[in-house]
Design an enzyme around this catalytic site. Sequence first.
Site, PDB file in Angstrom:
ATOM      1  N   ASP A  12       0.806  -1.221   0.000  1.00 10.37           N
ATOM      2  CA  ASP A  12       0.000   0.000   0.000  1.00 10.37           C
ATOM      3  C   ASP A  12       0.840   1.272   0.000  1.00 10.37           C
ATOM      4  OD1 ASP A  12      -2.247  -1.619   0.127  1.00 10.37           O
ATOM      5  OD2 ASP A  12      -2.229  -1.645   2.311  1.00 10.37           O
ATOM      6  N   LYS A  15       1.742   2.236  -5.129  1.00 11.44           N
ATOM      7  CA  LYS A  15       2.264   1.708  -6.398  1.00 11.44           C
ATOM      8  C   LYS A  15       1.346   2.039  -7.572  1.00 11.44           C
ATOM      9  CE  LYS A  15       2.270  -2.342  -4.423  1.00 11.44           C
ATOM     10  NZ  LYS A  15       2.030  -1.983  -3.009  1.00 11.44           N
ATOM     11  N   LYS A  17      -0.817   4.442  -8.073  1.00 11.10           N
ATOM     12  CA  LYS A  17      -0.768   5.846  -8.492  1.00 11.10           C
ATOM     13  C   LYS A  17       0.466   6.094  -9.368  1.00 11.10           C
ATOM     14  CE  LYS A  17       0.451  10.416  -7.220  1.00 11.10           C
ATOM     15  NZ  LYS A  17       0.339  11.664  -6.535  1.00 11.10           N
ATOM     16  N   ALA A  38      -4.161  -7.616  -3.804  1.00  8.55           N
ATOM     17  CA  ALA A  38      -3.705  -6.250  -4.067  1.00  8.55           C
ATOM     18  C   ALA A  38      -4.889  -5.307  -4.226  1.00  8.55           C
ATOM     19  CB  ALA A  38      -2.869  -6.226  -5.349  1.00  8.55           C
ATOM     20  N   GLY A  39      -4.688  -4.066  -3.842  1.00  6.92           N
ATOM     21  CA  GLY A  39      -5.660  -3.006  -4.109  1.00  6.92           C
ATOM     22  C   GLY A  39      -4.844  -1.786  -4.487  1.00  6.92           C
ATOM     23  N   HIS A  40      -4.775  -1.472  -5.769  1.00  4.92           N
ATOM     24  CA  HIS A  40      -3.937  -0.371  -6.252  1.00  4.92           C
ATOM     25  C   HIS A  40      -4.851   0.788  -6.656  1.00  4.92           C
ATOM     26  CE1 HIS A  40      -0.399  -3.292  -7.253  1.00  4.92           C
ATOM     27  NE2 HIS A  40      -0.750  -3.303  -5.989  1.00  4.92           N
ATOM     28  N   THR A  41      -4.707   1.901  -5.934  1.00  2.00           N
ATOM     29  CA  THR A  41      -5.635   3.015  -6.117  1.00  2.00           C
ATOM     30  C   THR A  41      -5.074   4.071  -7.065  1.00  2.00           C
ATOM     31  OG1 THR A  41      -6.168   2.661  -3.806  1.00  2.00           O
ATOM     32  CG2 THR A  41      -7.108   4.626  -4.825  1.00  2.00           C
ATOM     33  N   GLN A 220       1.904  -5.940  -3.318  1.00  2.00           N
ATOM     34  CA  GLN A 220       2.387  -6.057  -1.942  1.00  2.00           C
ATOM     35  C   GLN A 220       3.689  -5.271  -1.759  1.00  2.00           C
ATOM     36  OE1 GLN A 220       1.314  -9.416  -3.498  1.00  2.00           O
ATOM     37  NE2 GLN A 220      -0.602  -8.443  -2.981  1.00  2.00           N
ATOM     38  N   THR A 235       2.956 -12.639   2.407  1.00  2.00           N
ATOM     39  CA  THR A 235       2.081 -13.197   1.389  1.00  2.00           C
ATOM     40  C   THR A 235       2.790 -14.414   0.783  1.00  2.00           C
ATOM     41  OG1 THR A 235       0.638 -12.668  -0.478  1.00  2.00           O
ATOM     42  CG2 THR A 235       2.879 -11.698  -0.530  1.00  2.00           C
ATOM     43  N   THR A 297      -9.915  -4.659   2.026  1.00  2.00           N
ATOM     44  CA  THR A 297     -10.720  -5.191   3.130  1.00  2.00           C
ATOM     45  C   THR A 297     -11.334  -4.088   3.999  1.00  2.00           C
ATOM     46  OG1 THR A 297      -8.746  -5.285   4.481  1.00  2.00           O
ATOM     47  CG2 THR A 297      -9.297  -7.290   3.281  1.00  2.00           C
ATOM     48  N   ARG A 301      -5.335   0.342   8.825  1.00  2.90           N
ATOM     49  CA  ARG A 301      -3.925  -0.058   8.704  1.00  2.90           C
ATOM     50  C   ARG A 301      -3.184   0.361   9.964  1.00  2.90           C
ATOM     51  NH1 ARG A 301      -3.675   2.508   2.718  1.00  2.90           N
ATOM     52  NH2 ARG A 301      -4.630   0.799   1.565  1.00  2.90           N
ATOM     53  N   SER A 328       3.720  12.354   1.426  1.00  2.00           N
ATOM     54  CA  SER A 328       4.468  13.335   2.221  1.00  2.00           C
ATOM     55  C   SER A 328       3.501  14.264   2.953  1.00  2.00           C
ATOM     56  CB  SER A 328       5.341  14.192   1.296  1.00  2.00           C
ATOM     57  OG  SER A 328       5.977  13.391   0.343  1.00  2.00           O
TER      58      SER A 328
HETATM   59  P1  GDP Z   1      -0.818   0.462  -3.554  1.00  2.00           P
HETATM   60  O1  GDP Z   1      -1.436  -0.814  -3.105  1.00  2.00           O
HETATM   61  O2  GDP Z   1       0.666   0.496  -3.326  1.00  2.00           O
HETATM   62  O3  GDP Z   1      -1.187   0.850  -4.956  1.00  2.00           O
HETATM   63  O4  GDP Z   1      -1.409   1.596  -2.583  1.00  2.00           O
HETATM   64  P2  GDP Z   1      -2.955   1.724  -2.123  1.00  2.00           P
HETATM   65  O5  GDP Z   1      -3.750   2.224  -3.259  1.00  2.00           O
HETATM   66  O6  GDP Z   1      -3.435   0.484  -1.454  1.00  2.00           O
HETATM   67  O7  GDP Z   1      -2.808   2.788  -0.959  1.00  2.00           O
HETATM   68  C1  GDP Z   1      -2.332   4.060  -1.173  1.00  2.00           C
HETATM   69  C2  GDP Z   1      -3.426   5.060  -0.776  1.00  2.00           C
HETATM   70  O8  GDP Z   1      -2.869   6.342  -0.633  1.00  2.00           O
HETATM   71  C3  GDP Z   1      -4.513   5.194  -1.819  1.00  2.00           C
HETATM   72  O9  GDP Z   1      -5.734   5.480  -1.178  1.00  2.00           O
HETATM   73  C4  GDP Z   1      -4.041   6.381  -2.649  1.00  2.00           C
HETATM   74  O10 GDP Z   1      -5.111   7.067  -3.286  1.00  2.00           O
HETATM   75  C5  GDP Z   1      -3.426   7.242  -1.591  1.00  2.00           C
HETATM   76  N1  GDP Z   1      -2.288   8.069  -2.012  1.00  2.00           N
HETATM   77  C6  GDP Z   1      -1.325   7.811  -2.920  1.00  2.00           C
HETATM   78  N2  GDP Z   1      -0.377   8.773  -2.920  1.00  2.00           N
HETATM   79  C7  GDP Z   1      -0.765   9.668  -2.000  1.00  2.00           C
HETATM   80  C8  GDP Z   1      -0.193  10.888  -1.516  1.00  2.00           C
HETATM   81  O11 GDP Z   1       0.882  11.326  -1.900  1.00  2.00           O
HETATM   82  N3  GDP Z   1      -0.880  11.547  -0.514  1.00  2.00           N
HETATM   83  C9  GDP Z   1      -2.050  11.080  -0.016  1.00  2.00           C
HETATM   84  N4  GDP Z   1      -2.632  11.774   0.950  1.00  2.00           N
HETATM   85  N5  GDP Z   1      -2.613   9.943  -0.454  1.00  2.00           N
HETATM   86  C10 GDP Z   1      -1.974   9.245  -1.422  1.00  2.00           C
HETATM   87  P1  IMO Z   2      -0.972  -4.080  -2.290  1.00  2.00           P
HETATM   88  O1  IMO Z   2      -0.537  -4.623  -3.629  1.00  2.00           O
HETATM   89  C1  IMO Z   2      -0.942  -4.584   2.044  1.00  2.00           C
HETATM   90  C2  IMO Z   2      -1.038  -8.708   3.540  1.00  2.00           C
HETATM   91  C3  IMO Z   2      -2.294  -9.164   4.268  1.00  2.00           C
HETATM   92  C4  IMO Z   2      -1.695 -10.180   5.217  1.00  2.00           C
HETATM   93  C5  IMO Z   2      -0.605 -10.834   4.361  1.00  2.00           C
HETATM   94  C6  IMO Z   2      -1.022 -12.128   3.707  1.00  2.00           C
HETATM   95  O2  IMO Z   2      -2.265  -3.351  -2.346  1.00  2.00           O
HETATM   96  O3  IMO Z   2       0.128  -3.312  -1.641  1.00  2.00           O
HETATM   97  P2  IMO Z   2      -2.600 -12.727   1.646  1.00  2.00           P
HETATM   98  O4  IMO Z   2      -4.057 -12.461   1.422  1.00  2.00           O
HETATM   99  O5  IMO Z   2      -1.702 -12.160   0.606  1.00  2.00           O
HETATM  100  O6  IMO Z   2      -2.313 -14.172   1.909  1.00  2.00           O
HETATM  101  O7  IMO Z   2      -2.259 -11.959   3.036  1.00  2.00           O
HETATM  102  O8  IMO Z   2      -0.260  -9.895   3.374  1.00  2.00           O
HETATM  103  N1  IMO Z   2      -1.292  -8.152   2.180  1.00  2.00           N
HETATM  104  C7  IMO Z   2      -1.213  -6.856   1.886  1.00  2.00           C
HETATM  105  N2  IMO Z   2      -0.991  -5.784   2.670  1.00  2.00           N
HETATM  106  N3  IMO Z   2      -1.075  -4.435   0.714  1.00  2.00           N
HETATM  107  C8  IMO Z   2      -1.276  -5.505  -0.084  1.00  2.00           C
HETATM  108  O9  IMO Z   2      -1.280  -5.403  -1.441  1.00  2.00           O
HETATM  109  C9  IMO Z   2      -1.392  -6.781   0.481  1.00  2.00           C
HETATM  110  N4  IMO Z   2      -1.604  -8.021   0.012  1.00  2.00           N
HETATM  111  C10 IMO Z   2      -1.529  -8.849   1.046  1.00  2.00           C
HETATM  112  O10 IMO Z   2      -2.896  -8.081   4.943  1.00  2.00           O
HETATM  113  O11 IMO Z   2      -1.055  -9.517   6.275  1.00  2.00           O
HETATM  114 MG    MG Z   3      -2.939  -1.503  -1.805  1.00  2.00          MG
END
Ligand code: GDP
Ligand code: IMO
Ligand code: MG
Length: 418
Positions: A12, A15, A17, A38-41, A220, A235, A297, A301, A328
């Site tokens: 999280d 990535k 973005k 994964a959840g990539h926003t 991850q 994972t 989920t 965090r 930042s």
């Molecule tokens: P990923 O899994 O690595 O793609 O990251 P996630 O999407 O799970 O989590 C990153 C969260 O931070 C998302 O809700 C993004 O929209 C948000 N985000 C990304 N960059 C920034 C930033 O520079 N500032 C803030 N406030 N939010 C951000």
């Molecule tokens: P992105 O790509 C953050 C964590 C779970 C758990 C462990 C194992 O969005 O960064 P799993 O379902 O993979 O067997 O869970 O890994 N986990 C993540 N935490 N970001 C993720 O993906 C994750 N994918 C799995 O919370 O601790």
């Molecule tokens: Mg994520």
Amino acid sequence: MVDVLLGLQWGDEGKGKIIDVLTPDYDVIARFQGGPNAGHTLEFENKKFVLRSVPSGIFHNEKINLIGNGVVIDPALFKAEVEDLQKSRQQLCSQLKISKKAHLILPTHRLIDIAAESAKGEEKIGTTGKGIGPAYTDKISRNGLRVGDILENFKEKYQIAIAKHKKMLAQYNFSYDLPQLEKPFFEGIEFIKNFELVDSEFYINQHLAEGKRVLAEGAQGAMLDIDFGTYPFVTSSNTVCAGACIGLGFPPQKISKVFGIFKAYCTRVGSGPFPTELTDIQGDAIRQNGNEFGSVTGRPRRCGWIDLVALRYAMMINGVTDLIMMKSDVLDKFEFIKVCIAYELNGKRIDYFPFNINKNIKPIYTELRGWQQKMNNMNKERDFPKEFSDYVKFLERELKAPIKIISVGADREQTILR
Ligand code: GDP
Ligand code: IMO
Ligand code: MG
């Protein structure tokens, strides 16, 4: 050549973005491991999307997005994700390719994941419950089904796999309704047939031979890697740079840049060690300011200060060439910001990431002055408050690598390239 972008913390990092921001420079964006855990926003033009299995380059026309052999796909979730995206992206079907060698997550994998977690009680990993571990277990134990299998006698292969899983599920005191899960699963299987199913190794190498540029998208983070993460709280895939070669089928010499992405602080979802975790109001403040709730989920965090010991370890394994610092702006209000520069273990200072990360590990901090100014609207480096520039310089010096991108908000535009 291939550039790889991967998370250096526990996931999280942002990535999705940054992949979206970098996509214009590449021809192919390829996911190499993980699955719908994964959840990539991505945010742009006041719209927000969360991608699970689809690579984060999908919002740029003409760019190929590839789901590599190292990924595990849940057909039902994949169909739901793509149908949602198709509301705004009509041509998605022709842009997205799927490796025939990617493994399938069966409905019973999800059930086994949930049953195994609840049986663990206090010891649970806190998985996303998406069947990731059981699907990779079947891959490694040579019982898995792959995307290419859907093209011939799939029902027979499926029944053989399911019979094994039913025996496993019988060991748990766990009730389930398989037919209810099977309906969307088989609809998903039919849906996948609408896409070009490719041999990702030939596909990628052919593109590389033509001089095309590939961006490999990690899911991850390094600290969740099955080998190098905080095992067993990890994972089930290789999230590190070497995983890109395995999960797509290109040779290591093709790798050019390795982008290592991290937050200006640190978070983790699920159980497991987190030396710099803050369980006080400062941790709550980071969670609130950073909206640190899981994109898959919805779980809160865990939040804490940046950990340079863990970051250096992750950089070493990945061979990071370029750093990217995210979120930042989330630290805007802090008067002081702490940075973990070493650990104390049994009264001794250590500066490496040890085998056993337990309660005896205490972070040693240095404190920097906060900038106490809003960062969201800054789009040039010369606007940075002095304290923020000092923070960046301090991290670059400690990590011995340049921070090439700084993110100051969730939107695509809130990105400063240096
Ligand atoms: P990923 O899994 O690595 O793609 O990251 P996630 O999407 O799970 O989590 C990153 C969260 O931070 C998302 O809700 C993004 O929209 C948000 N985000 C990304 N960059 C920034 C930033 O520079 N500032 C803030 N406030 N939010 C951000
Ligand atoms: P992105 O790509 C953050 C964590 C779970 C758990 C462990 C194992 O969005 O960064 P799993 O379902 O993979 O067997 O869970 O890994 N986990 C993540 N935490 N970001 C993720 O993906 C994750 N994918 C799995 O919370 O601790
Ligand atoms: Mg994520």
